[in-house]
Scaffold this motif. Structure first.
Motif, PDB file in Angstrom:
ATOM      1  N   ARG A 258       1.052  -1.305   0.321  1.00 53.12           N
ATOM      2  CA  ARG A 258      -0.093  -0.079  -0.115  1.00 53.12           C
ATOM      3  C   ARG A 258       0.733   1.461   0.156  1.00 53.12           C
ATOM      4  NH1 ARG A 258      -5.625  -1.181   0.521  1.00 53.12           N
ATOM      5  NH2 ARG A 258      -5.300  -3.158  -0.175  1.00 53.12           N
ATOM      6  N   GLY A 259       0.375   2.518  -0.454  1.00 47.68           N
ATOM      7  CA  GLY A 259       1.089   3.627  -0.165  1.00 47.68           C
ATOM      8  C   GLY A 259       1.290   4.014   1.022  1.00 47.68           C
ATOM      9  N   SER A 260       0.605   3.788   1.625  1.00 45.00           N
ATOM     10  CA  SER A 260       1.236   4.724   3.059  1.00 45.00           C
ATOM     11  C   SER A 260       2.582   3.706   3.160  1.00 45.00           C
ATOM     12  CB  SER A 260       0.281   3.703   3.670  1.00 45.00           C
ATOM     13  OG  SER A 260      -0.330   2.536   4.067  1.00 45.00           O
ATOM     14  N   GLU A 261       2.747   1.996   3.275  1.00 43.38           N
ATOM     15  CA  GLU A 261       4.091   1.234   3.894  1.00 43.38           C
ATOM     16  C   GLU A 261       4.821   2.106   2.875  1.00 43.38           C
ATOM     17  OE1 GLU A 261       1.989  -3.031   4.380  1.00 43.38           O
ATOM     18  OE2 GLU A 261       2.126  -2.046   2.184  1.00 43.38           O
ATOM     19  N   VAL A 262       4.905   2.225   1.476  1.00 38.30           N
ATOM     20  CA  VAL A 262       5.898   2.829   0.983  1.00 38.30           C
ATOM     21  C   VAL A 262       6.434   3.923   0.278  1.00 38.30           C
ATOM     22  CG1 VAL A 262       5.866   0.307  -0.181  1.00 38.30           C
ATOM     23  CG2 VAL A 262       4.563   2.141  -0.914  1.00 38.30           C
ATOM     24  N   LEU A 263       5.791   4.725   1.085  1.00 38.93           N
ATOM     25  CA  LEU A 263       6.403   6.360   1.170  1.00 38.93           C
ATOM     26  C   LEU A 263       8.223   6.109   1.964  1.00 38.93           C
ATOM     27  CD1 LEU A 263       3.630   8.440   2.867  1.00 38.93           C
ATOM     28  CD2 LEU A 263       3.634   8.076  -0.282  1.00 38.93           C
ATOM     29  N   ASP A 264       8.658   7.283   1.178  1.00 39.84           N
ATOM     30  CA  ASP A 264      10.526   7.166   1.938  1.00 39.84           C
ATOM     31  C   ASP A 264      10.872   8.520   2.524  1.00 39.84           C
ATOM     32  OD1 ASP A 264      11.654   5.141   0.360  1.00 39.84           O
ATOM     33  OD2 ASP A 264      11.417   6.172  -1.560  1.00 39.84           O
ATOM     34  N   LYS A 265       9.892   8.385   3.403  1.00 33.53           N
ATOM     35  CA  LYS A 265      10.300   9.689   4.705  1.00 33.53           C
ATOM     36  C   LYS A 265      11.225  10.262   5.035  1.00 33.53           C
ATOM     37  CE  LYS A 265       5.984   7.504   7.414  1.00 33.53           C
ATOM     38  NZ  LYS A 265       6.029   6.116   8.116  1.00 33.53           N
ATOM     39  N   TRP A 266      11.085  11.802   4.937  1.00 34.32           N
ATOM     40  CA  TRP A 266      11.999  12.401   5.091  1.00 34.32           C
ATOM     41  C   TRP A 266      13.210  12.637   6.098  1.00 34.32           C
ATOM     42  CZ3 TRP A 266      13.378  14.279   0.292  1.00 34.32           C
ATOM     43  CH2 TRP A 266      12.321  14.464  -0.702  1.00 34.32           C
ATOM     44  N   VAL A 267      14.669  12.621   6.305  1.00 38.57           N
ATOM     45  CA  VAL A 267      15.081  12.958   7.138  1.00 38.57           C
ATOM     46  C   VAL A 267      16.624  13.897   7.117  1.00 38.57           C
ATOM     47  CG1 VAL A 267      16.529  10.772   6.328  1.00 38.57           C
ATOM     48  CG2 VAL A 267      15.941  11.106   9.176  1.00 38.57           C
ATOM     49  N   ILE A 268      16.589  14.391   8.499  1.00 37.13           N
ATOM     50  CA  ILE A 268      17.709  15.244   7.738  1.00 37.13           C
ATOM     51  C   ILE A 268      18.872  14.481   8.143  1.00 37.13           C
ATOM     52  CG2 ILE A 268      19.395  17.273   8.098  1.00 37.13           C
ATOM     53  CD1 ILE A 268      16.540  18.134   7.395  1.00 37.13           C
ATOM     54  N   LYS A 269      20.310  14.532   7.035  1.00 38.85           N
ATOM     55  CA  LYS A 269      20.928  13.101   7.528  1.00 38.85           C
ATOM     56  C   LYS A 269      22.680  14.144   7.244  1.00 38.85           C
ATOM     57  CE  LYS A 269      20.119   8.817   6.371  1.00 38.85           C
ATOM     58  NZ  LYS A 269      19.813   7.732   5.735  1.00 38.85           N
ATOM     59  N   GLY A 271      22.823  17.314   7.510  1.00 40.17           N
ATOM     60  CA  GLY A 271      22.939  18.594   7.747  1.00 40.17           C
ATOM     61  C   GLY A 271      22.008  18.566   6.508  1.00 40.17           C
ATOM     62  N   LYS A 272      22.079  17.389   5.480  1.00 36.10           N
ATOM     63  CA  LYS A 272      21.235  17.609   3.904  1.00 36.10           C
ATOM     64  C   LYS A 272      20.052  16.931   4.601  1.00 36.10           C
ATOM     65  CE  LYS A 272      23.300  16.108   1.006  1.00 36.10           C
ATOM     66  NZ  LYS A 272      24.515  15.219   0.257  1.00 36.10           N
ATOM     67  N   ILE A 273      18.757  17.163   3.762  1.00 35.33           N
ATOM     68  CA  ILE A 273      17.649  16.388   3.424  1.00 35.33           C
ATOM     69  C   ILE A 273      17.741  15.103   3.107  1.00 35.33           C
ATOM     70  CG2 ILE A 273      15.594  16.547   1.948  1.00 35.33           C
ATOM     71  CD1 ILE A 273      15.109  19.369   1.894  1.00 35.33           C
ATOM     72  N   SER A 274      17.454  13.239   3.474  1.00 37.89           N
ATOM     73  CA  SER A 274      17.591  13.130   3.164  1.00 37.89           C
ATOM     74  C   SER A 274      16.183  11.920   3.059  1.00 37.89           C
ATOM     75  CB  SER A 274      18.594  11.955   3.036  1.00 37.89           C
ATOM     76  OG  SER A 274      19.535  10.932   2.500  1.00 37.89           O
ATOM     77  N   THR A 275      16.094  10.298   3.284  1.00 37.88           N
ATOM     78  CA  THR A 275      15.523   9.752   3.356  1.00 37.88           C
ATOM     79  C   THR A 275      15.676   8.885   4.347  1.00 37.88           C
ATOM     80  OG1 THR A 275      15.302   8.074   1.380  1.00 37.88           O
ATOM     81  CG2 THR A 275      14.072  10.348   1.040  1.00 37.88           C
ATOM     82  N   MET A 276      14.690   7.831   4.807  1.00 39.49           N
ATOM     83  CA  MET A 276      14.980   7.431   5.970  1.00 39.49           C
ATOM     84  C   MET A 276      15.097   5.636   5.373  1.00 39.49           C
ATOM     85  SD  MET A 276      12.473   7.303   9.416  1.00 39.49           S
ATOM     86  CE  MET A 276      11.302   7.741   8.334  1.00 39.49           C
ATOM     87  N   THR A 277      13.956   5.774   4.000  1.00 37.97           N
ATOM     88  CA  THR A 277      14.164   4.368   3.349  1.00 37.97           C
ATOM     89  C   THR A 277      14.220   5.421   1.478  1.00 37.97           C
ATOM     90  OG1 THR A 277      12.288   4.453   3.276  1.00 37.97           O
ATOM     91  CG2 THR A 277      12.263   3.229   4.681  1.00 37.97           C
TER      92      THR A 277
END
Lengths: 359, 359, 359, 359
Positions: A258-269, A271-277
């Protein structure tokens, strides 16, 4: 973008050559000036592509010496086109006389004949995997440039079943971006057979999946609409002989979530914007997001068996084709450097194109 | 071949348009002269792409009237470029004010910003699926030409589980070429969830697989090396928003079979050379063999959920994005005419290019 | 590079439109992002191209309002393609009914018919000079970018006979680079008739020469071999309707001099390498040398006379064609902004391409 | 269309090579299948391009043996790309050591250095006229195809003053189409010096005009807008080293005539529509009208004098460059086959493209 025997735009390869003609080769246009070429590294890439990788051998043993004819002076690129050739030496063309008027099953014999009304029947002619040597030359040079830009490309055969199982439970902790080396973004968990250590039985052949990870591509590479980086990679990779499937990030496995399972959530790595997955495989809307770019390629089993097969001749008569020489039982080990080469051509081309994105 | 916002060579589409700008549209160059255009058929294709297909509705209701501005006189093509526009009418741009400085997860917001240093935040801007309307216009015209050449293109959502099971037992009798309508060359048997009749629960979304069958392409279409028909189809299809995987013929499932199991044996049908099975998906060595061309496309779940999701703003702060309006829960029904359109563009372009293969 | 109705590579224009269809327009792809567009300046360029320049008027009075449909938000470019249209309003298509089956002399009527088997006979159709309006739109945007890079493009009609005479005595003091405004690098001294102030007598028409000077292009722009800047300019300029000759620097007049007379000797100007003269027209080996780029274009007399002419119908019968409406007696004044536009497209495209020359 | 080191679309040449590298060569893509190649004829064309034409000799004596590496089997084309190389044998690279840091006047030394930050200083590197050998190879093959289509291309140096005078009195009886061999559509009557029989005095050099006539092109070849046949020819021809001017039909001389004097009136010849005169040079609206296509090219004097000239080094110091070896005093005789070759590439490409004009 590709057209006939050319691929790429600002950095492009135009290749030529039949398997049993005098030579294969190509022209690399758009190589940036001032790059010191490492010829040893280039020959190393050529060696990776040669028959006999992974313990599985083919009969043909070409030294595959690349002769660079232009565009380089004292080991440094001039910015002008790089012409190169690789002589075909170990040809045994007479091995193919019996195929002159015969179409082998699942080969390009009939399709070339239908297109051109003529074909070079010796060793597959232009359709032979031998043409991939030219791809590796261009890819090796592209890689050397990309390396200076902090970009690396690594392909490998998908085989580690244990890691694969992990992926099937999609979660941030074991998302594709975490899986490197053994499998990249392996996405068809239940289905793939681990055939890495198989040996050909009774002259049969098998295919396989190659996973590729591209690291270091900055965010913003790729073009809108038709020039999506994912589309360009798909084209380049699917132009490799025997490639039959391409998927990026989770690929076909997206269907199982489902869409809710596979969104790539944002994270700051850092100091840069990145994604957790990295379910997206590093590309969103066709443009890189700064994460690893991950894709898989499916190769069909080699169509040349080492057992008798049924062909048809140009009069429509069934013909039994006896095996001759020796051939690779699996194309995958040799395909790995070709996958990397095609990816390198696309990425470098797009890195250069992107220089024009802003004033 | 594609480059930025253009695809195709002799027959090409150059498209433009943001979701919430005044209009989207494009230029179709290379339409053969003398073809009578069926505008009703064209509008029918547009209707197939509109929101609300398959009982799943989105909030936006565009009439999608195509205005043709050139290249056609008294309903007949002139051979000159066909310019066209589709006005964006039902825009509600203010719905998007809250997204101006926010990057939604798994959307192209951040990647466009990274590339251009600026972006149209309204409705996805250029990355919106709205741009596919231009593809359908070009595809509809291409289809009308192809139809005169005896070529038809039919895509459908993969759903019939029973047929799928059959395919997994690969044999001449139930080979992909036998499966039409319900699934084309369905190749991921065990893995696909039949979600055709699912309804979105809790504002979630899902993806799906589209299978496409192209009938009537003569043998000999496609180009060697980089211009393989399979590569061109891969590029065109993977340039569709949300497309994440592409496979031709047996595709990834080739991996599960030995070479001896999946050779397409020759047979004489109606006095012509053909094959008993069609594992190859109608293409060998990148060139059509006269059989049906069959491929599958994987679409990821729609990234816009109808439930709150976490975004990030351009300062790196987490932001909760509340759902607004209504959106498709599954992109697949609307993607079907787009898949057909992209296939039509590629096939027509290659039919024209092939006219130059022989003197 | 140009192909059919597209010109340019990284910065490109694909145009469409017949003279008497609903609209003309185009897609500008590759406009760098972040450029503030001056719409007033754009409309000013459009006004320069309209009939009635230089006191010589044509019957058609189009407001030529450019409607930009995409790629620009709040007056700033997005990096995405810029679609635009210009409605055809003042059409009087019935004026052309008598030409439906008639080929006018020295027009494209017959050639379009021969190519496509069909043609839009109203006002020249696609071959009408009206299509140059799309060129001016793209050129105006290109100029605005170039202006930020310190590059200006100025074309003017060659007319000052006195200056012309000077040029014929080639010497450093009165070399082409010294002649600006009145003639650029005028190179056909004895031959040109000063027709600037002529008025059309008895409905006759005349042609003329336009000289163009491009200032501020840095050294190093242009590509080797086939992509020479001079070749690209030649292609772009010669694609303008009625253009029949192109020359760069001294051009055809080089023939009248020995090599020793026309070498561009080196000099250090403002600490930079430059040349004393500019016989080369700013380009050596196809690549800019930092000097002014200067070229001339010859336009033939307008083929539509305001007096009866003999045509032929599609049955081979001679037909007398009576003049209708009013037409320009000389195309040159209106061609000037078109020459500038085409030069601007080529120069901007090459400035962007050159960003990839070095790592 | 051309881009960097490639020209042509369906029939294209991508070339490579520096004057003093190991070899020059190229890839010809899109050669129609099934054409029997006359290698003797090809070597004959190469011989026409070699130094020493017309009694004026240069120091370098290359056998210019063309080695074809692919795309041809048993003398017949396969439809696959034709790779070829020509070894550089007679190099004397040490002759050029004194030019390593020196920029010769009116050469490409400085512009290549400015572009790439590096250059091959030996014999002009990529900017050497030696690269035209690759053009002649592709042109020779194109000519052999065109010959089967009834098309011939003949270039010659403009020299016969008497014929030239005739042309200046424009009338149907002595219009350009009547002048063949000696001058084609000679259009700069008063201005050209007849230098055919000149010998170089005091190490000086001179340029000249080449006229080209293409016979047998059917009506309807060429594309609208930017792809005009005249524009494509202009690009191809102006990409030849030392080319500085191009004109089609009456060219610059159109300026000296009123519209009523230079309309090409219709006539029925052999039951086909044709024109009495050919001021248009066989092209109207960018598309061929079935008459002879006629154009002129201006070449500047060779920039390498056989007398001391002043250069500048990369530190800005004036340097006297002493002549070494022997060089052509006039490039024109050797340019003739190159002009024909470039014209042949353009015409064949457009003949093939035109096959897609109608359904």
């Amino acid at each position: 973008m590709a057209h006939k025997n050319r691929i790429g735009n600002l950095f492009s390869l135009t290749s030529f050559g039949e398997s049993h003609g005098p030579a294969i080769g190509g022209v690399i246009d758009g190589m940036p000036a001032g790059v010191t070429i490492d010829m040893e590294q280039l020959q190393h890439e050529m060696a990776r592509r040669r028959p006999g990788q992974g313990g599985v051998t083919s009969s043909r043993s070409e030294p595959d010496e690349v002769e660079i004819l232009s565009g380089v002076m004292d080991g440094v690129t001039l910015g002008t086109p790089i012409g190169f050739i690789i002589r075909n030496r170990d040809q045994r063309s007479e091995d193919y006389d019996h195929l002159k008027d015969v179409y082998r099953p699942s080969h390009a014999d009939y399709t070339y004949q239908a297109k051109y009304g003529i074909r070079d029947h010796r060793g597959g002619g232009r359709a032979s995997a031998r043409e991939t040597a030219a791809r590796v030359v261009a890819g090796a040079l592209a890689k050397q440039v990309l390396s200076q830009l902090g970009i690396t490309i690594t392909a490998s055969q998908v085989s580690q079943v244990s890691q694969v199982s992990q992926v099937s439970q999609v979660s941030p902790e074991n998302s594709p971006s975490k899986l490197e080396g053994g499998g990249g973004s392996m996405t068809h968990p239940s289905q793939y057979h681990d055939n890495t250590n198989d040996t050909p039985s009774q002259g049969d052949t098998y295919g396989g999946v190659v996973a590729c990870v591209i690291k270091g591509v900055p965010a913003g590479i790729g073009e809108p609409a038709f020039g999506k980086l994912s589309a360009q990679l798909a084209e380049a990779i699917m132009s490799i002989p025997a490639a039959k499937g391409f998927e990026i990030g989770l690929g076909f496995d997206f269907v199982n979530h489902r869409g809710s399972e596979v969104l790539d959530k944002w994270v700051i790595k850092d100091g840069k914007i990145s994604t957790m997955t990295n379910f997206s495989g590093g590309i969103q809307g066709g443009i890189s997001n700064g994460n690893d770019i991950t894709f898989n390629v499916a190769f069909k089993p080699v169509a040349t068996l080492m057992q008798p097969v049924e062909g048809i001749d140009n009069q429509g008569n069934a013909v039994t084709i006896e095996p001759r020489g020796r051939h690779d039982a699996c194309v995958v080990p040799r395909a790995i450097p070709v996958v990397e080469a095609m990816a390198a051509i696309v990425i470098l081309d797009n890195m250069l194109i992107n220089r024009a994105s802003r004033l």
